[in-house]
Write a protein that holds these residues in place. Structure first.
Motif, PDB file in Angstrom:
ATOM      1  N   THR A 114       4.100 -41.430 -41.668  1.00 53.42           N
ATOM      2  CA  THR A 114       5.072 -40.711 -42.482  1.00 53.42           C
ATOM      3  C   THR A 114       4.391 -39.582 -43.213  1.00 53.42           C
ATOM      4  N   GLY A 115       5.193 -38.609 -43.651  1.00 52.93           N
ATOM      5  CA  GLY A 115       4.660 -37.472 -44.379  1.00 52.93           C
ATOM      6  C   GLY A 115       4.485 -37.822 -45.841  1.00 52.93           C
ATOM      7  N   PRO A 116       4.051 -36.839 -46.638  1.00 48.94           N
ATOM      8  CA  PRO A 116       3.902 -37.047 -48.069  1.00 48.94           C
ATOM      9  C   PRO A 116       5.228 -37.408 -48.708  1.00 48.94           C
ATOM     10  N   ALA A 117       5.143 -37.937 -49.946  1.00 45.77           N
ATOM     11  CA  ALA A 117       6.346 -38.400 -50.627  1.00 45.77           C
ATOM     12  C   ALA A 117       7.318 -37.282 -50.918  1.00 45.77           C
ATOM     13  N   ASP A 118       6.836 -36.027 -51.001  1.00 51.25           N
ATOM     14  CA  ASP A 118       7.755 -34.930 -51.309  1.00 51.25           C
ATOM     15  C   ASP A 118       8.550 -34.477 -50.091  1.00 51.25           C
ATOM     16  N   GLY A 119       8.318 -35.132 -48.935  1.00 50.06           N
ATOM     17  CA  GLY A 119       9.108 -34.825 -47.750  1.00 50.06           C
ATOM     18  C   GLY A 119       8.523 -33.735 -46.874  1.00 50.06           C
ATOM     19  N   THR A 120       7.430 -33.097 -47.292  1.00 48.07           N
ATOM     20  CA  THR A 120       6.812 -32.078 -46.464  1.00 48.07           C
ATOM     21  C   THR A 120       6.031 -32.745 -45.345  1.00 48.07           C
ATOM     22  N   ALA A 121       5.782 -31.989 -44.281  1.00 45.96           N
ATOM     23  CA  ALA A 121       5.068 -32.554 -43.138  1.00 45.96           C
ATOM     24  C   ALA A 121       3.606 -32.779 -43.484  1.00 45.96           C
ATOM     25  N   ALA A 122       3.044 -33.843 -42.929  1.00 38.90           N
ATOM     26  CA  ALA A 122       1.615 -34.080 -43.068  1.00 38.90           C
ATOM     27  C   ALA A 122       0.861 -32.966 -42.356  1.00 38.90           C
ATOM     28  N   PRO A 123      -0.407 -32.695 -42.754  1.00 42.47           N
ATOM     29  CA  PRO A 123      -1.150 -31.596 -42.134  1.00 42.47           C
ATOM     30  C   PRO A 123      -1.187 -31.658 -40.616  1.00 42.47           C
ATOM     31  N   ALA A 124      -1.428 -32.844 -40.045  1.00 41.93           N
ATOM     32  CA  ALA A 124      -1.491 -32.958 -38.583  1.00 41.93           C
ATOM     33  C   ALA A 124      -0.138 -32.632 -37.963  1.00 41.93           C
ATOM     34  N   GLU A 125       0.944 -33.109 -38.616  1.00 47.02           N
ATOM     35  CA  GLU A 125       2.277 -32.839 -38.081  1.00 47.02           C
ATOM     36  C   GLU A 125       2.609 -31.361 -38.183  1.00 47.02           C
ATOM     37  N   ALA A 126       2.226 -30.744 -39.320  1.00 51.82           N
ATOM     38  CA  ALA A 126       2.495 -29.318 -39.494  1.00 51.82           C
ATOM     39  C   ALA A 126       1.773 -28.503 -38.434  1.00 51.82           C
ATOM     40  N   ALA A 127       0.518 -28.865 -38.151  1.00 53.56           N
ATOM     41  CA  ALA A 127      -0.237 -28.134 -37.134  1.00 53.56           C
ATOM     42  C   ALA A 127       0.407 -28.293 -35.769  1.00 53.56           C
TER      43      ALA A 127
ATOM     44  N   ASP B 178       3.563 -28.843 -35.137  1.00 55.08           N
ATOM     45  CA  ASP B 178       4.865 -28.182 -35.070  1.00 55.08           C
ATOM     46  C   ASP B 178       4.782 -26.668 -35.210  1.00 55.08           C
ATOM     47  N   ALA B 179       3.612 -26.151 -35.622  1.00 56.37           N
ATOM     48  CA  ALA B 179       3.501 -24.720 -35.886  1.00 56.37           C
ATOM     49  C   ALA B 179       3.737 -23.918 -34.618  1.00 56.37           C
ATOM     50  N   GLY B 180       4.386 -22.760 -34.788  1.00 56.65           N
ATOM     51  CA  GLY B 180       4.607 -21.861 -33.659  1.00 56.65           C
ATOM     52  C   GLY B 180       6.015 -21.954 -33.108  1.00 56.65           C
ATOM     53  N   LEU B 181       6.168 -21.450 -31.897  1.00 56.32           N
ATOM     54  CA  LEU B 181       7.473 -21.346 -31.243  1.00 56.32           C
ATOM     55  C   LEU B 181       7.625 -22.391 -30.156  1.00 56.32           C
ATOM     56  N   ASP B 182       8.755 -23.055 -30.169  1.00 60.04           N
ATOM     57  CA  ASP B 182       9.110 -24.034 -29.127  1.00 60.04           C
ATOM     58  C   ASP B 182      10.577 -23.792 -28.788  1.00 60.04           C
ATOM     59  N   ALA B 183      10.838 -23.171 -27.644  1.00 62.80           N
ATOM     60  CA  ALA B 183      12.208 -22.772 -27.329  1.00 62.80           C
ATOM     61  C   ALA B 183      12.533 -22.991 -25.862  1.00 62.80           C
ATOM     62  N   ARG B 184      13.771 -23.445 -25.651  1.00 57.89           N
ATOM     63  CA  ARG B 184      14.377 -23.364 -24.324  1.00 57.89           C
ATOM     64  C   ARG B 184      15.672 -22.590 -24.517  1.00 57.89           C
TER      65      ARG B 184
END
Length: 362
Positions: free
Chosen positions: A2-15, A17-23
């Motif tokens: 799970t991410g931090p208590a404030d609801g933001t993504a954990a560093p590994a998750e943020a990395a 998810d970073a960038g573009l992912d599109a279909r």
């Protein structure tokens, strides 16, 4: 995890998810676009393709100007489909720049930050910094009509970057420039993109723009991705006729048995590679040697009787289009073409050494 208590993504998750992912799936009457694009922050991706392939539709879908029929559009992990264009962290540089004619260069650049909630003073200060970075500080008070094409392009780029986008879209950004200005602005744009920390997507029909500006090419034909990879990889191993023409190669498909490839179009080509099964064979027009009479004693393993279909100036050479034993293009110097007395309809012999061909799995 799970991410931090404030609801933001954990560093590994943020990395991750970073960038573009599109279909991007867009239905427009009989035309259907179905293109998948992924890119990490710092990547510059060029969309290449013939007219009508769907490049601009893809760019407009990324900007939110064309709705998706299906698929998804995620930027830094956030779903953007359905988000209004003005609310997306996306900067756009249009082909004709679309600067506001009644505003100065400074106010054109400040417009985006103002729309995103910045105060007038903050927006103008940010705009001034961007104009300075673009080498345009002395033109801050100039209206668009007083700017050259290259200056207008840089103002448009500054305006797109001033909103601090996470995705930068460039639609034929050099198309409106003359040849001399294009060289200078291309070099400047490359430097700016090299320092851009988010994703940049470039639409162009010019292979040189794509090769110089982009880290990765995505080639689209008839609404589909037909090939993607590094500029060097695509230039080395094109997989469609359009790409082969783009990078200046003769390209054929066939079936290999050892060093011999029987082409789908009939004749055989001898190659240095030892392969088996479906393959592509490519060689540059400069590898083709022409003779008016059948050559004797030539070391070339590939020889075809052809007919000149057309001639045109191609840079400082003459491009000769040939049909017959094999349809191909040959590049000759002006002197060589004159000595051979070439004209449409004349018969010639074309040779290519095996060492100058390149075969690779289809």
């Amino acid at each position: 995890m799970t991410g931090p208590a404030d609801g933001t993504a954990a560093p590994a998750e943020a990395a991750r998810d970073a960038g573009l992912d599109a279909r991007l799936v867009v239905d427009r009457g009989p035309f259907r676009l179905d293109v998948t694009l992924t890119a990490a922050p710092g990547d510059v991706v060029a969309l290449l393709g013939p007219n009508g392939a769907g490049k601009t539709t893809a760019l407009r879908a990324l900007a939110g100007l064309v709705p998706l029929t299906a698929g998804h559009l995620r930027l830094d992990g956030a779903e953007l489909d359905g988000t209004p264009p003005e609310s997306r962290p996306v900067g756009v540089v249009f082909q004709d720049y679309l600067l506001f004619p009644h505003l100065t260069a400074l106010d054109n650049v400040a417009f985006g930050p103002r729309c995103r909630g910045a105060s007038k003073a903050e927006a103008r200060a940010r705009a001034a910094r961007w104009l300075e970075r673009m080498g345009l500080a002395e033109y801050a008070g100039a209206k668009p009509r007083r700017l050259s094409g290259g200056q207008a392009q840089r103002v448009a780029l500054a305006r797109a970057l001033a909103i601090r986008p996470r995705l930068l879209l460039l639609d034929e950004p050099l198309a409106a420039l003359d040849a001399r200005t294009r060289l200078e602005v291309r070099a400047r744009l490359r430097r700016h993109l090299a320092g851009f920390e988010a994703v940049a997507v470039l639409v162009t029909h010019d292979p040189l723009d794509a090769m110089v500006l982009a880290d990765r090419l995505v080639v689209v034909e008839d609404g589909r991705v037909v090939q993607e990879g590094t500029p060097a990889g695509i230039a080395r191993r094109p997989r469609t006729d359009y790409i082969a023409r783009l990078v200046g190669l003769n390209l054929y498909r066939g079936r290999a048995e050892g060093h011999t490839v029987r082409l789908d179009s009939g004749p055989a080509v001898t190659t240095t590679e030892d392969l088996s099964g479906p393959v592509f064979v490519a060689f540059p027009p400069s590898a083709v040697t022409l003779f008016r009479d059948r050559p004797t004693g030539s070391s070339a393993r590939n020889l075809w009787r052809c007919e000149v279909a057309g001639l045109e100036t191609h840079g400082d050479q003459i491009r000769v289009d040939l049909t017959g034993g094999l349809d191909l293009a040959a590049d000759l110097t002006t002197v060589a073409a004159a000595e051979l007395g070439l004209y449409p309809g004349v018969s010639v012999w074309a040779t290519v050494k095996a060492a100058q061909t390149h075969a690779y799995p289809a």
